[in-house]
Motif scaffolding. Structure first.
Motif, PDB file in Angstrom:
ATOM      1  N   ASN A 112       0.818  -1.216   0.000  1.00 18.56           N
ATOM      2  CA  ASN A 112       0.000   0.000   0.000  1.00 18.56           C
ATOM      3  C   ASN A 112       0.851   1.265   0.000  1.00 18.56           C
ATOM      4  O   ASN A 112       0.370   2.342  -0.363  1.00 18.56           O
ATOM      5  N   SER A 113       2.111   1.138   0.386  1.00 19.93           N
ATOM      6  CA  SER A 113       2.944   2.337   0.506  1.00 19.93           C
ATOM      7  C   SER A 113       4.209   2.325  -0.349  1.00 19.93           C
ATOM      8  O   SER A 113       4.880   3.348  -0.461  1.00 19.93           O
ATOM      9  N   SER A 114       4.550   1.167  -0.947  1.00 18.38           N
ATOM     10  CA  SER A 114       5.825   1.106  -1.661  1.00 18.38           C
ATOM     11  C   SER A 114       5.808   0.090  -2.800  1.00 18.38           C
ATOM     12  O   SER A 114       4.933  -0.777  -2.864  1.00 18.38           O
ATOM     13  N   VAL A 115       6.791   0.255  -3.659  1.00 18.61           N
ATOM     14  CA  VAL A 115       7.072  -0.735  -4.699  1.00 18.61           C
ATOM     15  C   VAL A 115       8.536  -1.123  -4.579  1.00 18.61           C
ATOM     16  O   VAL A 115       9.425  -0.284  -4.728  1.00 18.61           O
ATOM     17  N   MET A 116       8.769  -2.398  -4.288  1.00 16.41           N
ATOM     18  CA  MET A 116      10.125  -2.920  -4.233  1.00 16.41           C
ATOM     19  C   MET A 116      10.414  -3.593  -5.571  1.00 16.41           C
ATOM     20  O   MET A 116       9.757  -4.575  -5.940  1.00 16.41           O
ATOM     21  N   ALA A 117      11.366  -3.053  -6.324  1.00 24.99           N
ATOM     22  CA  ALA A 117      11.728  -3.614  -7.619  1.00 24.99           C
ATOM     23  C   ALA A 117      13.046  -4.371  -7.464  1.00 24.99           C
ATOM     24  O   ALA A 117      14.034  -3.812  -6.984  1.00 24.99           O
ATOM     25  N   ILE A 118      13.064  -5.637  -7.886  1.00 21.33           N
ATOM     26  CA  ILE A 118      14.233  -6.483  -7.646  1.00 21.33           C
ATOM     27  C   ILE A 118      14.775  -7.033  -8.962  1.00 21.33           C
ATOM     28  O   ILE A 118      14.033  -7.601  -9.769  1.00 21.33           O
ATOM     29  N   ALA A 119      16.052  -6.847  -9.168  1.00 19.91           N
ATOM     30  CA  ALA A 119      16.774  -7.515 -10.251  1.00 19.91           C
ATOM     31  C   ALA A 119      17.513  -8.693  -9.620  1.00 19.91           C
ATOM     32  O   ALA A 119      18.346  -8.496  -8.738  1.00 19.91           O
ATOM     33  N   VAL A 120      17.174  -9.892 -10.037  1.00 19.41           N
ATOM     34  CA  VAL A 120      17.762 -11.095  -9.450  1.00 19.41           C
ATOM     35  C   VAL A 120      19.016 -11.489 -10.226  1.00 19.41           C
ATOM     36  O   VAL A 120      18.979 -11.650 -11.448  1.00 19.41           O
ATOM     37  N   LYS A 121      20.113 -11.632  -9.509  1.00 17.57           N
ATOM     38  CA  LYS A 121      21.374 -12.075 -10.099  1.00 17.57           C
ATOM     39  C   LYS A 121      21.852 -13.311  -9.349  1.00 17.57           C
ATOM     40  O   LYS A 121      21.600 -13.468  -8.152  1.00 17.57           O
ATOM     41  N   SER A 122      22.556 -14.169 -10.052  1.00 15.54           N
ATOM     42  CA  SER A 122      23.045 -15.395  -9.422  1.00 15.54           C
ATOM     43  C   SER A 122      24.127 -15.079  -8.393  1.00 15.54           C
ATOM     44  O   SER A 122      23.923 -15.229  -7.196  1.00 15.54           O
ATOM     45  N   GLY A 123      25.294 -14.611  -8.863  1.00 15.99           N
ATOM     46  CA  GLY A 123      26.389 -14.291  -7.954  1.00 15.99           C
ATOM     47  C   GLY A 123      26.742 -12.824  -7.979  1.00 15.99           C
ATOM     48  O   GLY A 123      26.182 -12.036  -8.746  1.00 15.99           O
ATOM     49  N   VAL A 124      27.691 -12.447  -7.154  1.00 17.75           N
ATOM     50  CA  VAL A 124      27.971 -11.019  -6.918  1.00 17.75           C
ATOM     51  C   VAL A 124      28.920 -10.398  -7.939  1.00 17.75           C
ATOM     52  O   VAL A 124      29.161  -9.190  -7.901  1.00 17.75           O
ATOM     53  N   ASN A 125      29.452 -11.194  -8.863  1.00 15.71           N
ATOM     54  CA  ASN A 125      30.454 -10.663  -9.798  1.00 15.71           C
ATOM     55  C   ASN A 125      29.911 -10.481 -11.207  1.00 15.71           C
ATOM     56  O   ASN A 125      30.633 -10.667 -12.197  1.00 15.71           O
ATOM     57  N   ASN A 138      17.746   1.138 -15.927  1.00 17.25           N
ATOM     58  CA  ASN A 138      16.517   0.332 -15.974  1.00 17.25           C
ATOM     59  C   ASN A 138      15.625   0.627 -14.776  1.00 17.25           C
ATOM     60  O   ASN A 138      14.402   0.743 -14.914  1.00 17.25           O
ATOM     61  N   PHE A 139      16.232   0.751 -13.607  1.00 17.93           N
ATOM     62  CA  PHE A 139      15.455   1.090 -12.418  1.00 17.93           C
ATOM     63  C   PHE A 139      14.841   2.485 -12.549  1.00 17.93           C
ATOM     64  O   PHE A 139      13.680   2.699 -12.187  1.00 17.93           O
ATOM     65  N   SER A 140      15.605   3.426 -13.057  1.00 20.97           N
ATOM     66  CA  SER A 140      15.101   4.794 -13.213  1.00 20.97           C
ATOM     67  C   SER A 140      13.921   4.848 -14.171  1.00 20.97           C
ATOM     68  O   SER A 140      12.946   5.571 -13.944  1.00 20.97           O
ATOM     69  N   ALA A 141      14.003   4.059 -15.250  1.00 25.45           N
ATOM     70  CA  ALA A 141      12.918   4.028 -16.226  1.00 25.45           C
ATOM     71  C   ALA A 141      11.645   3.476 -15.593  1.00 25.45           C
ATOM     72  O   ALA A 141      10.541   3.994 -15.831  1.00 25.45           O
ATOM     73  N   LEU A 142      11.785   2.437 -14.781  1.00 26.57           N
ATOM     74  CA  LEU A 142      10.615   1.878 -14.105  1.00 26.57           C
ATOM     75  C   LEU A 142      10.051   2.868 -13.102  1.00 26.57           C
ATOM     76  O   LEU A 142       8.824   3.033 -12.988  1.00 26.57           O
ATOM     77  N   ASN A 143      10.926   3.556 -12.386  1.00 29.75           N
ATOM     78  CA  ASN A 143      10.475   4.546 -11.406  1.00 29.75           C
ATOM     79  C   ASN A 143       9.637   5.641 -12.071  1.00 29.75           C
ATOM     80  O   ASN A 143       8.611   6.074 -11.530  1.00 29.75           O
ATOM     81  N   LYS A 144      10.040   6.054 -13.257  1.00 28.96           N
ATOM     82  CA  LYS A 144       9.290   7.077 -13.986  1.00 28.96           C
ATOM     83  C   LYS A 144       7.909   6.573 -14.382  1.00 28.96           C
ATOM     84  O   LYS A 144       6.919   7.300 -14.314  1.00 28.96           O
ATOM     85  N   ARG A 145       7.847   5.283 -14.798  1.00 27.02           N
ATOM     86  CA  ARG A 145       6.562   4.719 -15.191  1.00 27.02           C
ATOM     87  C   ARG A 145       5.618   4.569 -14.008  1.00 27.02           C
ATOM     88  O   ARG A 145       4.406   4.640 -14.152  1.00 27.02           O
ATOM     89  N   LEU A 146       6.192   4.364 -12.823  1.00 29.18           N
ATOM     90  CA  LEU A 146       5.371   4.159 -11.629  1.00 29.18           C
ATOM     91  C   LEU A 146       5.141   5.442 -10.833  1.00 29.18           C
ATOM     92  O   LEU A 146       4.464   5.420  -9.803  1.00 29.18           O
ATOM     93  N   HIS A 147       5.700   6.543 -11.317  1.00 32.39           N
ATOM     94  CA  HIS A 147       5.671   7.801 -10.564  1.00 32.39           C
ATOM     95  C   HIS A 147       4.262   8.230 -10.184  1.00 32.39           C
ATOM     96  O   HIS A 147       4.031   8.742  -9.089  1.00 32.39           O
ATOM     97  N   LYS A 148       3.317   7.993 -11.063  1.00 32.74           N
ATOM     98  CA  LYS A 148       1.947   8.446 -10.810  1.00 32.74           C
ATOM     99  C   LYS A 148       1.296   7.726  -9.634  1.00 32.74           C
ATOM    100  O   LYS A 148       0.289   8.199  -9.082  1.00 32.74           O
TER     101      LYS A 148
END
Length: 265
Positions: A112-125, A138-148
């Motif tokens: 109700n208060s947030s959107v958590m957007a997750i990019a899943v990666k296997s390992g840290v490198n 990519n995150f910024s583009a999604l944030n703009k689409r969800l801004h409203k």
């Protein structure tokens, strides 16, 4: 709202199904592998320098190197990423879990208060400077689409294994969580990362004979092709021909190779 605990039997069944898919693709990849393609990427000078004179030894090292490099990608695609998506949905039944937000975002969890957007990666490198920048875009583009929606936007890169120093947004516009911290984020269970390996049980051992059979078949096929194309009449490795195939400036003539090998050149 408290997350739903995933039962042991449910998790075990899901992990077993994903392991089945992983091993099926793993064995199939060996069946599709072409010696001609792997030889182009290897260093034949190194084999000569360390004194290798057995074609089967070269072939086995080629196959082991292929399996080692391809397994990481395959396991991420067939096991870790689908598991994380499934776990997010199972653990958050009271929230909207979406997997269709486009490039660079695998899961979004909307409350109700947030959107958590997750990019899943296997390992840290997985990131270099350019790909990390792209992930931020990519995150910024999604944030703009969800801004409203006027909801707090929380972009996260989640690494399924490994350790990563937790990052805020001073250097990048997303958080990074790895291993235990990532699985705890989507489940609220600090031991979930251990539960994954525990429920594997004997499943990996059940698959080993099938994979070993696929490996042996690929090895036998490769040895035959190698000897047919890169050995002398006496059975020794023809290093000149092998080096010319791997590093010559001109494309090799198909007439110099047996028919099955010609088709892949």
């Amino acid at each position: 709202m408290t997350k739903k605990e995933i039962g042991a039997d449910v998790l075990e069944n899901k992990v077993a199904a994903l392991l089945d898919a992983f091993y099926k693709k793993r064995s199939a990849a060996l069946g599709d592998l072409k010696l001609v393609n792997t030889l182009k990427r290897k260093n034949p000078y190194l084999y000569r320098a360390v004194g290798v004179s057995d074609a089967s030894q070269i072939v086995e090292e080629i196959l082991k190197a292929h399996v080692s490099s391809s397994d990481e990608t395959l396991f991420g695609n067939e096991f870790f990423e689908p598991l994380a998506t499934w776990v997010a949905a199972e653990s958050n039944p009271h929230h909207i879990v979406d997997t269709s937000h486009g490039e660079g975002v695998d899961i979004s969890i909307k409350t109700n208060s947030s959107v958590m957007a997750i990019a899943v990666k296997s390992g840290v490198n997985v990131f270099n400077a350019d790909s990390k920048k792209k992930q931020g875009e990519n995150f910024s583009a999604l944030n703009k689409r969800l801004h409203k929606l006027a909801l707090h936007f929380d972009p996260i890169v989640g690494y399924c294994y490994g350790r990563k120093q937790s990052t805020g947004r001073s250097k990048v516009n997303f958080r990074e969580l790895a291993g235990q911290a990532f699985w705890e984020l989507i489940t609220d269970d600090e031991n979930f990362y251990l539960r994954i390996v525990r429920v594997m049980g004997e499943k990996p051992l059940e698959h080993r004979p099938e994979f070993q059979s696929a490996f042996d078949k690929a090895k036998n096929r490769f040895v035959k092709e190698f000897l047919d194309n890169f050995s002398t009449k006496e059975g020794a490795i023809d290093w000149d021909k092998l080096i010319a195939f791997n590093s010559g400036k001109e494309r090799p003539k198909k007439s110099d190779y047996i028919e099955s090998f010609e088709q892949a050149i």
